[in-house]
Design a protein around this motif. Structure first.
Motif, short mmCIF file in Angstrom:
data_model
loop_
_atom_site.label_atom_id
_atom_site.label_comp_id
_atom_site.label_asym_id
_atom_site.label_seq_id
_atom_site.Cartn_x
_atom_site.Cartn_y
_atom_site.Cartn_z
N UNK A 1 -1.17 17.91 10.62
CA UNK A 1 -2.24 16.99 11.02
C UNK A 1 -3.49 17.18 10.16
N UNK A 2 -3.81 18.42 9.85
CA UNK A 2 -5.00 18.70 9.05
C UNK A 2 -4.86 18.22 7.61
N UNK A 3 -3.69 18.41 7.03
CA UNK A 3 -3.50 18.06 5.62
C UNK A 3 -3.02 16.63 5.41
N UNK A 4 -2.10 16.15 6.25
CA UNK A 4 -1.46 14.87 6.00
C UNK A 4 -1.70 13.82 7.08
N UNK A 5 -2.04 14.23 8.27
CA UNK A 5 -2.11 13.31 9.39
C UNK A 5 -3.18 12.26 9.30
N UNK A 6 -4.23 12.51 8.57
CA UNK A 6 -5.35 11.58 8.51
C UNK A 6 -5.18 10.52 7.41
N UNK A 7 -4.28 10.72 6.48
CA UNK A 7 -4.11 9.81 5.35
C UNK A 7 -2.92 8.89 5.62
N UNK A 8 -3.19 7.67 6.02
CA UNK A 8 -2.12 6.76 6.42
C UNK A 8 -2.03 5.50 5.56
N UNK A 9 -2.79 5.41 4.49
CA UNK A 9 -2.73 4.19 3.68
C UNK A 9 -2.14 4.48 2.30
N UNK A 10 -1.49 3.47 1.76
CA UNK A 10 -0.94 3.60 0.42
C UNK A 10 -1.97 3.11 -0.59
N UNK A 11 -1.98 3.75 -1.74
CA UNK A 11 -2.89 3.36 -2.80
C UNK A 11 -2.19 2.36 -3.70
N UNK A 12 -2.92 1.31 -4.08
CA UNK A 12 -2.38 0.29 -4.97
C UNK A 12 -2.92 0.55 -6.37
N UNK A 13 -2.01 0.70 -7.31
CA UNK A 13 -2.39 0.91 -8.71
C UNK A 13 -2.74 -0.43 -9.36
N UNK A 14 -3.40 -0.37 -10.51
CA UNK A 14 -3.76 -1.62 -11.20
C UNK A 14 -2.57 -2.52 -11.54
N UNK A 15 -1.39 -1.92 -11.73
CA UNK A 15 -0.21 -2.73 -12.06
C UNK A 15 0.46 -3.32 -10.82
N UNK A 16 -0.09 -3.06 -9.64
CA UNK A 16 0.45 -3.60 -8.40
C UNK A 16 1.39 -2.68 -7.66
N UNK A 17 1.81 -1.58 -8.28
CA UNK A 17 2.69 -0.63 -7.59
C UNK A 17 1.88 0.20 -6.60
N UNK A 18 2.58 0.73 -5.62
CA UNK A 18 1.89 1.52 -4.60
C UNK A 18 2.36 2.97 -4.63
N UNK A 19 1.49 3.85 -4.23
CA UNK A 19 1.82 5.27 -4.10
C UNK A 19 1.29 5.75 -2.76
N UNK A 20 1.80 6.89 -2.36
CA UNK A 20 1.23 7.49 -1.17
C UNK A 20 2.11 7.34 0.04
N UNK A 21 1.58 7.67 1.16
CA UNK A 21 0.17 7.79 1.45
C UNK A 21 -0.45 9.14 1.06
N UNK A 22 0.35 10.11 0.70
CA UNK A 22 -0.20 11.44 0.44
C UNK A 22 -0.39 11.67 -1.04
N UNK A 23 -1.42 12.42 -1.35
CA UNK A 23 -1.65 12.87 -2.72
C UNK A 23 -0.97 14.22 -2.90
N UNK A 24 -0.70 14.58 -4.13
CA UNK A 24 -0.03 15.86 -4.41
C UNK A 24 -0.82 17.04 -3.88
N UNK A 25 -2.15 17.00 -3.99
CA UNK A 25 -2.97 18.13 -3.54
C UNK A 25 -2.85 18.35 -2.04
#
Length: 134
Positions: A27-51
């Protein structure tokens, strides 16, 4: 019968504590991040970052070490695996494709294998160092 119940509880408590700590860390590390990031080319990543995932894994080492160094290797493995599996299921279950269960299964198997290896190494080094120094 009372002694058997107390012995069972003494084995169960470290598993429950380990699972609870694991759920809290998710919950502390991953629970709060629920959206995917959209890259300039239209592809999506996430919702979590590697860090975030690296932070979760590194902080999970503390409860695994705590349990494994006290001869609760099974509790470290089962508690961490149960905690991560439940957290992944709850966090990802709103996926309409149904493929979230594949990810949950991968989390379960991966955490079981890796935590078993890490906890066994911790226990062997911890107890091996004690007997060599005694």
């Amino acid at each position: 019968m009372r002694e058997g119940l107390m012995k069972s509880l003494n084995h169960l408590i470290p598993v429950v504590v380990s699972a609870g700590v694991t759920l809290a860390l998710w919950a502390a590390w991953l629970g709060w991040d629920q959206h995917q990031d959209v890259r300039p080319d239209g592809s999506t990543t996430g919702p979590y970052e590697a860090w975030q995932v690296i932070g979760l894994v590194l902080t999970l080492l503390a409860p695994v070490y705590w349990a494994a160094s006290r001869s609760h290797v099974a509790a470290a493995v089962l508690g961490t695996t149960i905690g991560l599996t439940v957290a992944a299921y709850v966090d990802w279950s709103d996926d309409s494709s149904g493929l979230f269960m594949v990810g949950v299964g991968m989390v379960m198997v991966g955490s079981l294998v890796v935590t078993a290896l890490v906890a066994s190494l911790i226990a062997s080094f911890h107890h091996g160092g004690r007997s060599a120094g005694a």
